[in-house]
Design a protein around this motif. Sequence first.
Motif, short mmCIF file in Angstrom:
data_model
loop_
_atom_site.label_atom_id
_atom_site.label_comp_id
_atom_site.label_asym_id
_atom_site.label_seq_id
_atom_site.Cartn_x
_atom_site.Cartn_y
_atom_site.Cartn_z
N VAL A 15 3.42 2.52 2.95
CA VAL A 15 4.39 3.56 2.60
C VAL A 15 3.60 4.84 2.42
CG1 VAL A 15 6.06 4.35 0.87
CG2 VAL A 15 5.93 1.91 1.48
N VAL A 16 4.08 5.93 3.03
CA VAL A 16 3.40 7.22 2.94
C VAL A 16 4.30 8.18 2.17
CG1 VAL A 16 2.44 9.17 4.22
CG2 VAL A 16 2.19 6.83 5.12
N GLY A 17 3.73 8.82 1.16
CA GLY A 17 4.44 9.85 0.42
C GLY A 17 3.61 11.11 0.43
N PRO A 41 0.83 -1.21 0.00
CA PRO A 41 0.00 0.00 0.00
C PRO A 41 0.87 1.26 0.00
CG PRO A 41 -0.73 -1.53 1.70
CD PRO A 41 0.59 -2.03 1.19
N LEU A 42 0.52 2.19 -0.86
CA LEU A 42 1.22 3.47 -0.98
C LEU A 42 0.19 4.59 -0.86
CD1 LEU A 42 3.60 5.34 -1.61
CD2 LEU A 42 3.29 4.78 -4.04
N LEU A 43 0.22 5.29 0.26
CA LEU A 43 -0.69 6.40 0.52
C LEU A 43 0.01 7.69 0.09
CD1 LEU A 43 -3.31 7.54 1.93
CD2 LEU A 43 -1.93 7.66 4.02
N LEU A 44 -0.57 8.39 -0.88
CA LEU A 44 -0.01 9.65 -1.36
C LEU A 44 -0.90 10.79 -0.91
CD1 LEU A 44 1.10 8.61 -4.97
CD2 LEU A 44 2.53 8.90 -2.93
N ILE A 45 -0.31 11.76 -0.19
CA ILE A 45 -1.07 12.85 0.41
C ILE A 45 -0.64 14.17 -0.22
CG2 ILE A 45 -1.67 13.99 2.58
CD1 ILE A 45 -0.67 11.39 3.99
N ILE A 85 -3.31 4.53 -2.86
CA ILE A 85 -4.43 5.10 -2.12
C ILE A 85 -4.18 6.60 -2.11
CG2 ILE A 85 -5.65 5.14 0.09
CD1 ILE A 85 -3.90 2.32 0.42
N ILE A 86 -5.03 7.35 -2.83
CA ILE A 86 -4.77 8.76 -3.05
C ILE A 86 -6.02 9.57 -2.72
CG2 ILE A 86 -3.93 10.48 -4.68
CD1 ILE A 86 -2.66 8.19 -6.28
N PRO A 87 -6.11 10.10 -1.49
CA PRO A 87 -7.31 10.84 -1.08
C PRO A 87 -7.21 12.34 -1.35
CG PRO A 87 -5.89 10.53 0.81
CD PRO A 87 -5.21 9.84 -0.36
#
Length: 105
Positions: free
Chosen positions: A97-99, A23-27, A51-53
């Motif tokens: 992973v958070v970017g 999982p890669l969360l892009l903020i 996952i791009i909110p």
Amino acid sequence: MMPVKIKIDHLSIACDQAGRGIPLLLIHGYPLNRTIWESQFTDLRDIAHLIIPDLRGYGESDAELLSENELPLYTMEQLADDCAELLNQLKISQPVVVGGLSMGG
């Protein structure tokens, strides 16, 4: 791609998700929205679960109105809690992973 809408508190949060793998969360940062990650969405979905909110109050996500046209100021803690709840509702239980960019980073 049509965004998924997730209810957090009483707000609807828009989120794109696609792909498989870690999982890669892009903020996104202020005052942008999830569309800044369009290239990454296209390029990385074959190797990661993206996952791009849109954070609350941005893009296609809801914002609370304090009065006629006054929007609240959200704290970093609220936005981080929203991201954690989003992952919870998407049933993401493994490490993520958070970017991010700017405040998103």
